[in-house]
Structure formats: structure tokens, C-alpha cells
Design a protein around this motif. Sequence first.
Motif, mmCIF file in Angstrom:
data_model
loop_
_atom_site.group_PDB
_atom_site.id
_atom_site.type_symbol
_atom_site.label_atom_id
_atom_site.label_comp_id
_atom_site.label_asym_id
_atom_site.label_seq_id
_atom_site.Cartn_x
_atom_site.Cartn_y
_atom_site.Cartn_z
ATOM 1 N N ALA A 10 1.177 -1.313 0.124
ATOM 2 C CA ALA A 10 -0.149 -0.008 0.202
ATOM 3 C C ALA A 10 1.147 1.220 0.424
ATOM 4 N N LYS A 11 2.039 1.065 0.789
ATOM 5 C CA LYS A 11 2.620 2.025 0.858
ATOM 6 C C LYS A 11 3.311 2.701 -0.983
ATOM 7 N N LYS A 12 4.064 1.762 -1.033
ATOM 8 C CA LYS A 12 4.405 1.563 -2.487
ATOM 9 C C LYS A 12 3.057 2.296 -3.985
ATOM 10 N N LEU A 13 2.419 1.916 -4.014
ATOM 11 C CA LEU A 13 1.461 1.757 -4.284
ATOM 12 C C LEU A 13 0.536 3.453 -4.803
ATOM 13 N N HIS A 14 0.426 3.933 -3.104
ATOM 14 C CA HIS A 14 0.061 4.985 -3.105
ATOM 15 C C HIS A 14 0.266 5.896 -3.853
ATOM 16 N N GLU A 15 1.902 5.571 -3.818
ATOM 17 C CA GLU A 15 3.302 6.633 -3.766
ATOM 18 C C GLU A 15 2.909 6.327 -5.537
ATOM 19 N N VAL A 16 3.332 5.556 -6.188
ATOM 20 C CA VAL A 16 2.819 5.503 -7.556
ATOM 21 C C VAL A 16 0.969 6.095 -8.067
ATOM 22 N N LEU A 17 0.694 5.255 -7.643
ATOM 23 C CA LEU A 17 -1.113 6.625 -7.438
ATOM 24 C C LEU A 17 -0.795 7.858 -7.995
ATOM 25 N N GLU A 18 -0.172 8.386 -6.415
ATOM 26 C CA GLU A 18 0.479 10.237 -6.152
ATOM 27 C C GLU A 18 0.762 10.634 -7.368
ATOM 28 N N GLN A 19 1.563 9.721 -7.875
ATOM 29 C CA GLN A 19 2.585 10.503 -9.340
ATOM 30 C C GLN A 19 1.780 10.272 -10.638
ATOM 31 N N ASP A 22 -3.507 11.116 -14.019
ATOM 32 C CA ASP A 22 -5.011 10.516 -14.797
ATOM 33 C C ASP A 22 -5.286 9.414 -13.508
ATOM 34 N N LYS A 23 -6.053 10.744 -12.273
ATOM 35 C CA LYS A 23 -6.779 10.207 -11.429
ATOM 36 C C LYS A 23 -7.369 8.945 -11.245
ATOM 37 N N THR A 24 -8.247 8.468 -12.683
ATOM 38 C CA THR A 24 -9.526 7.688 -13.287
ATOM 39 C C THR A 24 -8.934 6.072 -13.011
ATOM 40 N N LEU A 25 -7.703 6.430 -13.133
ATOM 41 C CA LEU A 25 -6.836 4.592 -13.056
ATOM 42 C C LEU A 25 -6.772 4.452 -11.723
ATOM 43 N N HIS A 40 -0.058 -17.417 -12.260
ATOM 44 C CA HIS A 40 0.834 -15.985 -12.790
ATOM 45 C C HIS A 40 0.126 -15.282 -12.721
ATOM 46 N N TYR A 41 0.511 -13.568 -11.732
ATOM 47 C CA TYR A 41 -0.291 -12.303 -12.289
ATOM 48 C C TYR A 41 0.454 -10.991 -12.211
ATOM 49 N N GLY A 42 -0.366 -10.473 -13.043
ATOM 50 C CA GLY A 42 0.348 -9.192 -13.337
ATOM 51 C C GLY A 42 -0.352 -7.820 -12.866
ATOM 52 N N MET A 43 0.291 -6.954 -12.747
ATOM 53 C CA MET A 43 -0.953 -5.539 -12.235
ATOM 54 C C MET A 43 -0.756 -4.510 -13.052
ATOM 55 N N ALA A 44 -1.013 -3.502 -13.398
ATOM 56 C CA ALA A 44 -0.770 -2.478 -14.287
ATOM 57 C C ALA A 44 -2.338 -1.670 -13.754
ATOM 58 N N LEU A 45 -2.190 -0.494 -13.998
ATOM 59 C CA LEU A 45 -2.879 0.487 -14.054
ATOM 60 C C LEU A 45 -3.988 0.788 -15.078
ATOM 61 N N ASP A 46 -5.365 0.703 -14.983
ATOM 62 C CA ASP A 46 -6.094 1.047 -15.776
ATOM 63 C C ASP A 46 -7.512 1.646 -15.806
ATOM 64 N N VAL A 47 -8.391 1.049 -15.819
ATOM 65 C CA VAL A 47 -9.178 1.835 -16.401
ATOM 66 C C VAL A 47 -10.513 0.762 -16.694
ATOM 67 N N PRO A 48 -11.503 0.614 -15.405
ATOM 68 C CA PRO A 48 -12.396 -0.357 -15.655
ATOM 69 C C PRO A 48 -13.675 -0.991 -16.705
ATOM 70 N N THR A 49 -13.647 -1.951 -16.836
ATOM 71 C CA THR A 49 -15.007 -2.445 -17.687
ATOM 72 C C THR A 49 -16.023 -3.104 -17.333
ATOM 73 N N GLY A 60 -7.794 1.766 1.124
ATOM 74 C CA GLY A 60 -7.644 2.562 0.554
ATOM 75 C C GLY A 60 -7.651 2.946 -0.767
ATOM 76 N N ILE A 61 -7.177 1.995 -1.618
ATOM 77 C CA ILE A 61 -7.412 1.288 -3.027
ATOM 78 C C ILE A 61 -8.123 0.490 -3.422
ATOM 79 N N ASP A 62 -8.434 0.306 -4.881
ATOM 80 C CA ASP A 62 -9.713 0.029 -5.269
ATOM 81 C C ASP A 62 -8.363 -0.743 -6.267
ATOM 82 N N LEU A 63 -8.857 -1.981 -6.069
ATOM 83 C CA LEU A 63 -8.659 -3.167 -7.415
ATOM 84 C C LEU A 63 -9.142 -3.098 -8.089
ATOM 85 N N ILE A 64 -9.136 -3.381 -9.150
ATOM 86 C CA ILE A 64 -9.927 -3.896 -10.677
ATOM 87 C C ILE A 64 -9.718 -5.309 -10.984
#
Length: 100
Positions: A10-19, A22-25, A40-49, A60-64
Motif C-alpha cells: 500500500a505504501k509503494k502503491l500510494h506513491e505510484v498513484l500520487e504521481q 490521470d486520477k481515474t486510473l 501467475h499474476y500481473g498488475m497495471a494501472l487501468d480503467v474498469p470495463t 484505500g486502494i481500489d483494485l480492478i
Amino acid sequence: MKCKITRNAAKKLHEVLEQEEDKTLKLRVYVTHKHGSHAHYGMALDVPTENDLVVSTDKGIDLILQKDEELLDGVVVDYLYLPEEGYVISNPSKGNHGDH
């Protein structure tokens, strides 16, 4: 669907999201490869479909998550410093305790 983000992640992800400009991601966690009951899993910033669920976490972080992917239910996003620094995504509820 259930999911968890650890305190370190969460600490690292908040840093990424703050930078991110596009705050909708939101953070998408997805299956990159699966064989049997192991994934095996991956992750990326994206918009939900329409095929996704947006799951709020206690950090405080939403996951798609893709609605019809059962191997995402129970996923855990962690951030480790040793032996190598980086994100680790696992799903202990499905018997997956990290990449091999």
C-alpha cells in the motif's frame, strides 16, 4: 471477490498513484498465465470495463478484478524488500503462495 493489499504494498502503491496524472486510473490485478489451479499474476494501472469488478481494500486502494476469473478471488498484493525488492502477487486461498 476478496483481495488484500499489505501495508508495504500500500505504501509503494500510494506513491505510484500520487504521481499518476490521470486520477481515474485504478490498479488492475490480472492473470498472466495459468496451469491447473496455479496462476501467475500481473498488475497495471487501468480503467474498469463492464467485465470487471472494482473492489475496495482497507488500505484505500481500489483494485480492478475481472469478474469471471476465479483465480483472482482472494488475491494478495505484497511488496518485499528481500531477497529482491518488488511486488509479489499470490493467492493463498487457491494454494498459490507466490511465483515459482
